[in-house]
Design a protein around this motif. Structure first.
Motif, mmCIF file in Angstrom:
data_model
loop_
_atom_site.group_PDB
_atom_site.id
_atom_site.type_symbol
_atom_site.label_atom_id
_atom_site.label_comp_id
_atom_site.label_asym_id
_atom_site.label_seq_id
_atom_site.Cartn_x
_atom_site.Cartn_y
_atom_site.Cartn_z
ATOM 1 N N LYS A 117 104.159 34.889 146.355
ATOM 2 C CA LYS A 117 105.078 35.687 145.830
ATOM 3 C C LYS A 117 104.831 35.885 144.498
ATOM 4 C CE LYS A 117 110.162 36.379 145.780
ATOM 5 N NZ LYS A 117 111.327 36.153 146.165
ATOM 6 N N TYR A 118 104.388 34.902 143.659
ATOM 7 C CA TYR A 118 104.216 34.917 142.234
ATOM 8 C C TYR A 118 103.001 34.130 141.894
ATOM 9 C CZ TYR A 118 109.357 35.355 142.202
ATOM 10 O OH TYR A 118 110.794 35.714 142.344
ATOM 11 N N VAL A 119 102.351 34.498 140.809
ATOM 12 C CA VAL A 119 101.459 33.771 140.198
ATOM 13 C C VAL A 119 101.846 33.678 138.702
ATOM 14 C CG1 VAL A 119 98.997 33.919 139.059
ATOM 15 C CG2 VAL A 119 99.172 34.936 141.226
ATOM 16 N N VAL A 120 102.003 32.408 138.312
ATOM 17 C CA VAL A 120 102.817 31.923 137.248
ATOM 18 C C VAL A 120 101.618 31.514 136.109
ATOM 19 C CG1 VAL A 120 104.358 30.350 136.300
ATOM 20 C CG2 VAL A 120 104.606 31.010 138.563
ATOM 21 N N VAL A 142 94.696 38.855 135.040
ATOM 22 C CA VAL A 142 95.389 38.542 136.410
ATOM 23 C C VAL A 142 95.937 39.964 137.081
ATOM 24 C CG1 VAL A 142 96.991 37.153 137.852
ATOM 25 C CG2 VAL A 142 95.594 36.048 135.855
ATOM 26 N N LEU A 143 96.572 40.470 136.550
ATOM 27 C CA LEU A 143 97.349 41.588 137.081
ATOM 28 C C LEU A 143 96.281 42.848 137.366
ATOM 29 C CD1 LEU A 143 99.667 43.261 138.029
ATOM 30 C CD2 LEU A 143 100.000 44.073 135.547
ATOM 31 N N ILE A 144 95.432 42.879 136.363
ATOM 32 C CA ILE A 144 94.157 43.710 136.709
ATOM 33 C C ILE A 144 93.441 43.669 138.068
ATOM 34 C CG2 ILE A 144 91.784 44.490 135.623
ATOM 35 C CD1 ILE A 144 93.194 44.375 133.002
ATOM 36 N N ALA A 145 93.205 42.089 138.060
ATOM 37 C CA ALA A 145 92.618 41.405 139.065
ATOM 38 C C ALA A 145 93.284 41.868 140.538
ATOM 39 C CB ALA A 145 92.307 40.027 139.124
ATOM 40 N N LEU A 146 94.704 41.878 140.517
ATOM 41 C CA LEU A 146 95.539 41.742 141.559
ATOM 42 C C LEU A 146 94.901 43.318 142.004
ATOM 43 C CD1 LEU A 146 98.563 39.807 140.935
ATOM 44 C CD2 LEU A 146 96.859 39.572 142.390
ATOM 45 N N ASN A 153 101.448 45.381 144.113
ATOM 46 C CA ASN A 153 102.955 45.410 144.415
ATOM 47 C C ASN A 153 103.477 44.518 145.377
ATOM 48 O OD1 ASN A 153 102.929 48.045 143.107
ATOM 49 N ND2 ASN A 153 101.994 49.124 144.671
ATOM 50 N N LYS A 154 102.474 43.423 145.652
ATOM 51 C CA LYS A 154 102.959 42.387 146.588
ATOM 52 C C LYS A 154 103.043 41.060 145.815
ATOM 53 C CE LYS A 154 100.520 44.337 150.538
ATOM 54 N NZ LYS A 154 99.469 43.980 151.542
ATOM 55 N N ILE A 155 102.558 40.890 144.878
ATOM 56 C CA ILE A 155 102.506 39.431 144.260
ATOM 57 C C ILE A 155 102.791 39.930 142.573
ATOM 58 C CG2 ILE A 155 101.148 37.509 143.497
ATOM 59 C CD1 ILE A 155 99.459 38.132 146.018
ATOM 60 N N MET A 156 103.869 39.186 142.314
ATOM 61 C CA MET A 156 104.317 39.406 140.789
ATOM 62 C C MET A 156 103.445 38.494 139.768
ATOM 63 S SD MET A 156 108.191 40.355 141.311
ATOM 64 C CE MET A 156 108.641 39.352 142.777
ATOM 65 N N VAL A 157 103.408 38.866 138.628
ATOM 66 C CA VAL A 157 102.803 37.831 137.592
ATOM 67 C C VAL A 157 103.919 37.599 136.544
ATOM 68 C CG1 VAL A 157 100.967 37.704 135.797
ATOM 69 C CG2 VAL A 157 100.505 39.097 138.157
ATOM 70 N N SER A 158 103.931 36.333 136.350
ATOM 71 C CA SER A 158 104.885 35.963 135.099
ATOM 72 C C SER A 158 104.335 34.649 134.461
ATOM 73 C CB SER A 158 106.444 35.865 135.832
ATOM 74 O OG SER A 158 107.015 35.522 134.878
ATOM 75 N N THR A 159 105.192 34.130 133.583
ATOM 76 C CA THR A 159 104.952 32.755 132.907
ATOM 77 C C THR A 159 106.111 32.088 133.072
ATOM 78 O OG1 THR A 159 103.969 31.754 131.284
ATOM 79 C CG2 THR A 159 105.602 33.632 130.638
ATOM 80 N N SER A 160 106.173 30.797 132.982
ATOM 81 C CA SER A 160 107.236 29.717 133.203
ATOM 82 C C SER A 160 107.567 29.248 131.843
ATOM 83 C CB SER A 160 107.081 28.687 134.160
ATOM 84 O OG SER A 160 108.289 28.009 134.165
ATOM 85 N N THR A 191 108.804 43.480 131.988
ATOM 86 C CA THR A 191 109.749 44.535 132.303
ATOM 87 C C THR A 191 108.924 45.729 132.596
ATOM 88 O OG1 THR A 191 111.194 43.952 130.272
ATOM 89 C CG2 THR A 191 111.358 46.083 131.280
ATOM 90 N N SER A 192 107.657 46.270 132.060
ATOM 91 C CA SER A 192 106.912 47.244 132.637
ATOM 92 C C SER A 192 106.451 47.018 134.034
ATOM 93 C CB SER A 192 105.955 47.415 131.458
ATOM 94 O OG SER A 192 104.857 46.492 131.725
ATOM 95 N N ASN A 193 106.319 45.721 134.535
ATOM 96 C CA ASN A 193 105.742 45.505 135.800
ATOM 97 C C ASN A 193 106.732 45.178 136.879
ATOM 98 O OD1 ASN A 193 102.644 45.897 135.363
ATOM 99 N ND2 ASN A 193 103.235 44.720 133.747
ATOM 100 N N GLY A 194 108.012 45.020 136.358
ATOM 101 C CA GLY A 194 109.356 44.681 137.262
ATOM 102 C C GLY A 194 109.228 43.271 137.709
ATOM 103 N N SER A 195 108.553 42.327 136.904
ATOM 104 C CA SER A 195 108.500 40.976 137.241
ATOM 105 C C SER A 195 109.724 40.354 136.716
ATOM 106 C CB SER A 195 107.348 40.283 136.746
ATOM 107 O OG SER A 195 105.923 41.108 137.301
#
Length: 344
Positions: A117-120, A142-146, A153-160, A191-195
């Motif tokens: 669901k997420y890559v952190v 990472v988003l470019i790779a996804l 659209n299936k896996i969100m990229v964020s940081t903790s 924000t721009s990627n909905g994460s």
């Protein structure tokens, strides 16, 4: 539009509505409570036993702090959704080399995409840390790779992050980020990627660092009534967890991202090893938290807070104070510490 005279259109509209309804149902029935699976111990159960323990207790989401291949394989088909970290030590290499990010995603994400669901990208990296300047470019790579694998659209990229990045958190509406040069570009990316922004929130550490001003009841969700009224907006707070989450929402609004959601990527209470670290307090915290997060906060009432409890097991090899080795919900022998918590 005369729907009855256009059966194909009527059928198409009906199918669209049904599909939308089902997608919304799937979204809202995803686990609101997950549990972090730390592995800094030499006495922990086998990976399959761990996944079976998650399933038997109705825990439908896991955070994994590094791409452990055995765990990823066992999770396949389990129905457990995964929050997977890029370890801090890998952030710089993924930031500096797009091909490294492509390899990381190809190895650790693509074979297990149905589970993720997420890559952190990094955990609790501070503006002064050597990896700080690499967090955003690593997230971008990472988003470019996804995207290259049609997984964006299936896996969100964020940081903790942790709450040390928030200042002026009392009252909650005064919350703001203490280093906007570091965090604002990251928030813009989210924000721009909905994460969502992932935040580690510990009322325990807030309580023990300021017992003169914070009561134990306020930290444990056991206060009988309002403890804090925010003078700026009149919101009433009966527990510290809500106040801390809303200080993050306030900081996001000041950073121009009022609609970016918050996921609590870690929270917990130790059962031994320090002041107020008891089995009774920890059990009280976890039980009350699980029952509370579906209610939202005073700033976001009714908006369920996706929350990951820390952690599944006590980790006997974890460095630092003794409390760090006593956050487990279960003993390494798979016995629950706090009775039967209702994770679902």
């Amino acid at each position: 539009m005369d729907i009855p005279n256009n059966p194909p259109i009527a059928v198409a509209i009906t199918l669209f509505v049904v599909t939308l309804f089902l997608s919304l149902c799937l979204h809202f029935t995803e686990a609101q409570i997950g549990v972090c699976n730390g592995m800094i111990g030499d006495n922990l159960p086998a990976k399959k036993d761990v996944v079976d323990l998650y399933k038997s207790n109705g825990i439908r989401a896991m955070r994994l702090y590094s791409p452990d291949l055995d765990s990823l394989q066992v999770l396949q088909g389990s129905g457990i959704k995964l929050m997977l970290d890029v370890p801090n030590e890998d952030v710089q290499s993924l930031a500096s080399d797009q091909s490294a990010a492509m390899r990381w995603v190809k190895t650790n994400v693509v074979p297990f995409a149905s589970t993720l669901k997420y890559v952190v990208v990094g955990n609790e990296i501070h503006p002064s840390d050597k990896q700080a300047s690499s967090v955003l470019p690593a997230m971008q790579n990472v988003l470019i790779a996804l995207k290259s694998k049609q997984l964006e659209n299936k896996i969100m990229v964020s940081t903790s992050i942790d709450t040390s990045l928030i200042i002026n958190s009392y009252p909650p509406s005064n919350g703001q980020f203490n280093n906007t040069a570091y965090i604002t570009p990251i928030i813009n990316f989210l924000t721009s990627n909905g994460s969502p922004l992932l935040v580690n929130i510990y009322t325990y550490f807030a309580y023990i660092s300021n017992q003169q001003s914070i009561s134990l009841d306020y930290a444990l969700f056991t206060s009988n009534g309002t403890v804090v009224t925010d003078p700026n907006n009149g919101k009433n707070y009966q527990n510290l967890f809500d106040a801390m989450v809303d200080s993050v929402y306030a900081a996001l609004a000041k950073a121009g991202a009022p609609n970016t959601s918050v996921v609590v990527s870690e929270t917990g209470w130790p059962s031994a090893g320090g002041d107020a670290a008891t089995v009774n307090n920890a059990g009280t915290y976890y039980g009350n938290l699980i029952n509370h997060v579906k209610q939202g906060t005073p700033l976001k009432p009714g908006q369920t807070i996706e929350t990951y409890l820390f952690a599944m097991f006590d980790e006997d090899k974890k460095p630092g104070p003794k409390t760090e080795r006593n956050f487990g919900l279960f003993t390494p022998t798979k016995h629950p510490k706090y009775g039967q918590l209702n994770f679902s």
